[in-house]
Motif scaffolding. Structure first.
Motif, mmCIF file in Angstrom:
data_model
loop_
_atom_site.group_PDB
_atom_site.id
_atom_site.type_symbol
_atom_site.label_atom_id
_atom_site.label_comp_id
_atom_site.label_asym_id
_atom_site.label_seq_id
_atom_site.Cartn_x
_atom_site.Cartn_y
_atom_site.Cartn_z
ATOM 1 N N LEU A 9 11.158 2.415 -3.457
ATOM 2 C CA LEU A 9 11.276 2.845 -4.845
ATOM 3 C C LEU A 9 10.276 2.062 -5.684
ATOM 4 O O LEU A 9 10.331 0.834 -5.757
ATOM 5 N N THR A 10 9.365 2.763 -6.305
ATOM 6 C CA THR A 10 8.321 2.174 -7.128
ATOM 7 C C THR A 10 8.488 2.668 -8.563
ATOM 8 O O THR A 10 9.301 3.565 -8.829
ATOM 9 N N PRO A 11 7.720 2.125 -9.525
ATOM 10 C CA PRO A 11 7.809 2.639 -10.903
ATOM 11 C C PRO A 11 7.487 4.122 -11.026
ATOM 12 O O PRO A 11 7.844 4.748 -12.018
ATOM 13 N N LYS A 12 6.824 4.712 -10.034
ATOM 14 C CA LYS A 12 6.480 6.131 -10.068
ATOM 15 C C LYS A 12 7.384 6.975 -9.170
ATOM 16 O O LYS A 12 7.103 8.145 -8.941
ATOM 17 N N GLY A 13 8.457 6.374 -8.670
ATOM 18 C CA GLY A 13 9.362 7.114 -7.795
ATOM 19 C C GLY A 13 9.296 6.610 -6.371
ATOM 20 O O GLY A 13 8.615 5.631 -6.056
ATOM 21 N N TYR A 14 10.016 7.276 -5.478
ATOM 22 C CA TYR A 14 10.001 6.892 -4.067
ATOM 23 C C TYR A 14 8.653 7.266 -3.444
ATOM 24 O O TYR A 14 8.208 8.405 -3.530
ATOM 25 N N ARG A 15 8.037 6.273 -2.779
ATOM 26 C CA ARG A 15 6.747 6.481 -2.134
ATOM 27 C C ARG A 15 6.781 5.886 -0.726
ATOM 28 O O ARG A 15 7.378 4.831 -0.509
ATOM 29 N N GLY A 52 5.164 3.798 1.993
ATOM 30 C CA GLY A 52 4.163 2.743 1.961
ATOM 31 C C GLY A 52 4.423 1.676 3.002
ATOM 32 O O GLY A 52 5.335 1.789 3.829
ATOM 33 N N LEU A 53 3.604 0.621 2.950
ATOM 34 C CA LEU A 53 3.676 -0.488 3.895
ATOM 35 C C LEU A 53 3.891 -1.797 3.148
ATOM 36 O O LEU A 53 3.413 -1.968 2.023
ATOM 37 N N SER A 54 4.629 -2.706 3.781
ATOM 38 C CA SER A 54 4.823 -4.028 3.211
ATOM 39 C C SER A 54 5.089 -5.027 4.334
ATOM 40 O O SER A 54 5.681 -4.679 5.361
ATOM 41 N N LYS A 55 4.655 -6.249 4.133
ATOM 42 C CA LYS A 55 4.962 -7.308 5.085
ATOM 43 C C LYS A 55 6.414 -7.744 4.901
ATOM 44 O O LYS A 55 6.896 -7.881 3.777
ATOM 45 N N VAL A 56 7.093 -7.982 6.006
ATOM 46 C CA VAL A 56 8.463 -8.476 5.981
ATOM 47 C C VAL A 56 8.580 -9.610 6.981
ATOM 48 O O VAL A 56 8.229 -9.446 8.152
ATOM 49 N N SER A 57 9.028 -10.752 6.528
ATOM 50 C CA SER A 57 9.233 -11.914 7.402
ATOM 51 C C SER A 57 10.728 -12.068 7.645
ATOM 52 O O SER A 57 11.521 -12.115 6.703
ATOM 53 N N PHE A 58 11.129 -12.155 8.903
ATOM 54 C CA PHE A 58 12.540 -12.173 9.274
ATOM 55 C C PHE A 58 13.006 -13.593 9.573
ATOM 56 O O PHE A 58 12.267 -14.418 10.112
ATOM 57 N N GLU A 59 14.263 -13.851 9.239
ATOM 58 C CA GLU A 59 14.920 -15.105 9.584
ATOM 59 C C GLU A 59 16.303 -14.790 10.138
ATOM 60 O O GLU A 59 16.958 -13.839 9.699
ATOM 61 N N GLU A 60 16.759 -15.574 11.102
ATOM 62 C CA GLU A 60 18.039 -15.307 11.741
ATOM 63 C C GLU A 60 19.183 -15.480 10.740
ATOM 64 O O GLU A 60 19.170 -16.382 9.903
ATOM 65 N N THR A 61 20.157 -14.612 10.832
ATOM 66 C CA THR A 61 21.294 -14.654 9.920
ATOM 67 C C THR A 61 22.557 -14.257 10.668
ATOM 68 O O THR A 61 22.501 -13.735 11.788
ATOM 69 N N GLU A 62 23.698 -14.503 10.069
ATOM 70 C CA GLU A 62 24.984 -14.125 10.632
ATOM 71 C C GLU A 62 25.587 -12.995 9.814
ATOM 72 O O GLU A 62 25.527 -13.012 8.588
ATOM 73 N N ILE A 63 26.136 -12.034 10.512
ATOM 74 C CA ILE A 63 26.853 -10.934 9.857
ATOM 75 C C ILE A 63 28.272 -10.924 10.402
ATOM 76 O O ILE A 63 28.489 -10.754 11.609
ATOM 77 N N THR A 118 0.842 -1.193 0.000
ATOM 78 C CA THR A 118 0.000 0.000 0.000
ATOM 79 C C THR A 118 0.877 1.243 0.000
ATOM 80 O O THR A 118 1.989 1.231 0.539
ATOM 81 N N VAL A 119 0.387 2.310 -0.612
ATOM 82 C CA VAL A 119 1.068 3.608 -0.654
ATOM 83 C C VAL A 119 0.115 4.649 -0.096
ATOM 84 O O VAL A 119 -1.068 4.671 -0.448
ATOM 85 N N PHE A 120 0.609 5.521 0.781
ATOM 86 C CA PHE A 120 -0.264 6.498 1.435
ATOM 87 C C PHE A 120 -0.627 7.653 0.506
ATOM 88 O O PHE A 120 -1.783 8.023 0.380
#
Length: 352
Positions: free
Chosen positions: A273-279, A281-292, A34-36
């Motif tokens: 960054l969308t096809p119409k530029g930076y907007r 918005g909201l998105s679901k993000v699922s996290f998984e453990e990682t090593e850095i 979604t974009v506000f």
């Protein structure tokens, strides 16, 4: 005309080929659900009010000064707008005011960035600092944290009322921004030789600790009890990262670009960054453990830019129209003395 026409047609064909390849490559990337605010140009630096009712962000059009936007999430519309050369790093002060940094010109030459407070319902703008070259503010109660450029150094400053304390100082090549305070520690992005890491500074002991230390570009955006959120530029896309209880968690979703990630109602709010530029918005993000892995090359790399503009011409400023009848000496950030006589704000001698 024939030659230029051939070149123009070739450029158009090259553009079509490039654009098609870009669309193919972008199929593996995600865009916000979604974009506000759909219209507008570049939208950056989002911030959510404590109640969650208001969204503040920068809108940077190509034809005008940037604007600080206040968006009512309940009504779904813009309720306030403030124009100016405003810098990223917007922070709410309660539910009816925001803290931000803005560029100001002095005598058409000297440029400062000061901290301001805007009560957007009343329309009142209060200037907090004066000529400080300050930016990236964060307010916690009566405490105001900000970054300041001074001479050959950059400083992280704590100001309470009229009292001021420098918490940390680095060389001019070591930059700080995106300040976040949580439980006695100040978190921020630290930029050194083009590399961005996440660091924390203990307010009492003054101990600096880097959470990441590699060749990646890590930009801090939000800190609370759920963890430390930052975005990482992986070269072939952006991912949202979370650091919590000594462990790193990597977002499975890969975005074309996602900066300033902030948790909001079970999703991630960011500037995508969308096809119409930076907007925003909201998105679901699922996290998984990682090593850095920590560790990187320590040598410093400096880039020197060659001037491409023509030399500045001081002759017009010597004419009576431009005379500024004042004799004064002052110290500038480069620690040299410049003495100005009958010039336009001293910029003639300063530029030479």
């Amino acid at each position: 005309g024939i030659i230029s026409g051939q070149y123009l047609s070739r450029d158009e064909e090259d553009f079509r080929i490039w654009y098609k390849s870009l669309l193919r490559e972008s199929e593996g990337f995600l865009f916000p659900e979604t974009v506000f605010k759909v219209d507008g140009d570049i939208q950056l630096s989002p911030a959510i009010s404590p109640s969650g009712n208001f969204l503040a962000f920068l809108e940077d059009p190509s034809y005008d000064y940037p604007s600080l936007i206040i968006f009512d999430l309940r009504k779904g519309k813009v309720v306030a707008r403030l124009k100016g050369a405003i810098l990223p790093g917007i922070r709410f002060d309660g539910d009816s005011a925001v803290i931000f940094a803005k560029y100001e010109n002095f005598r058409n030459f000297f440029v400062f960035s000061d901290i301001y407070r805007w009560e957007f319902f009343r329309g009142k703008v209060e200037r907090i600092t004066k000529g400080e070259r300050a930016f990236s503010p964060y307010k916690n109660g009566d405490s105001l944290f900000f970054v300041r450029r001074r001479g050959l150094y950059q400083e992280i400053v704590l100001r309470i009322g009229k009292e001021e304390r420098v918490l940390y100082r680095g060389e001019i090549y070591e930059g700080f921004n995106n300040l976040e305070y949580f439980k006695g520690k100040l978190f921020f992005s630290i930029n050194e030789d083009g590399r961005y890491d996440i660091a924390s500074l203990d307010i009492e002991s003054g101990k600096l600790e880097r959470l990441t230390e590699d060749d990646a570009v890590d930009i801090l955006s939000f800190v609370d009890s759920s963890g430390i959120y930052f975005s990482r530029d992986e070269g072939d896309g952006y991912r949202v990262f979370l650091y919590r209880e000594g462990k790193f968690f990597k977002g499975k979703e890969r975005f074309f670009s996602a900066i300033y990630p902030t948790p909001f109602k079970g999703k991630i709010l960011a500037s995508f960054l969308t096809p119409k530029g930076y907007r925003i918005g909201l998105s679901k993000v699922s996290f998984e453990e990682t090593e850095i892995q920590k560790g990187r090359k320590k040598e410093k790399i400096f880039y020197h830019l060659k001037p491409i503009s023509k030399p500045y011409n001081p002759i017009p400023h010597l004419l009576p129209k431009y005379w500024y009848p004042e004799i004064y000496a002052k110290f500038d950030t480069t620690k040299f003395i410049s003495i100005s006589i009958l010039s336009s704000g001293g910029d003639v001698l300063y530029r030479h």
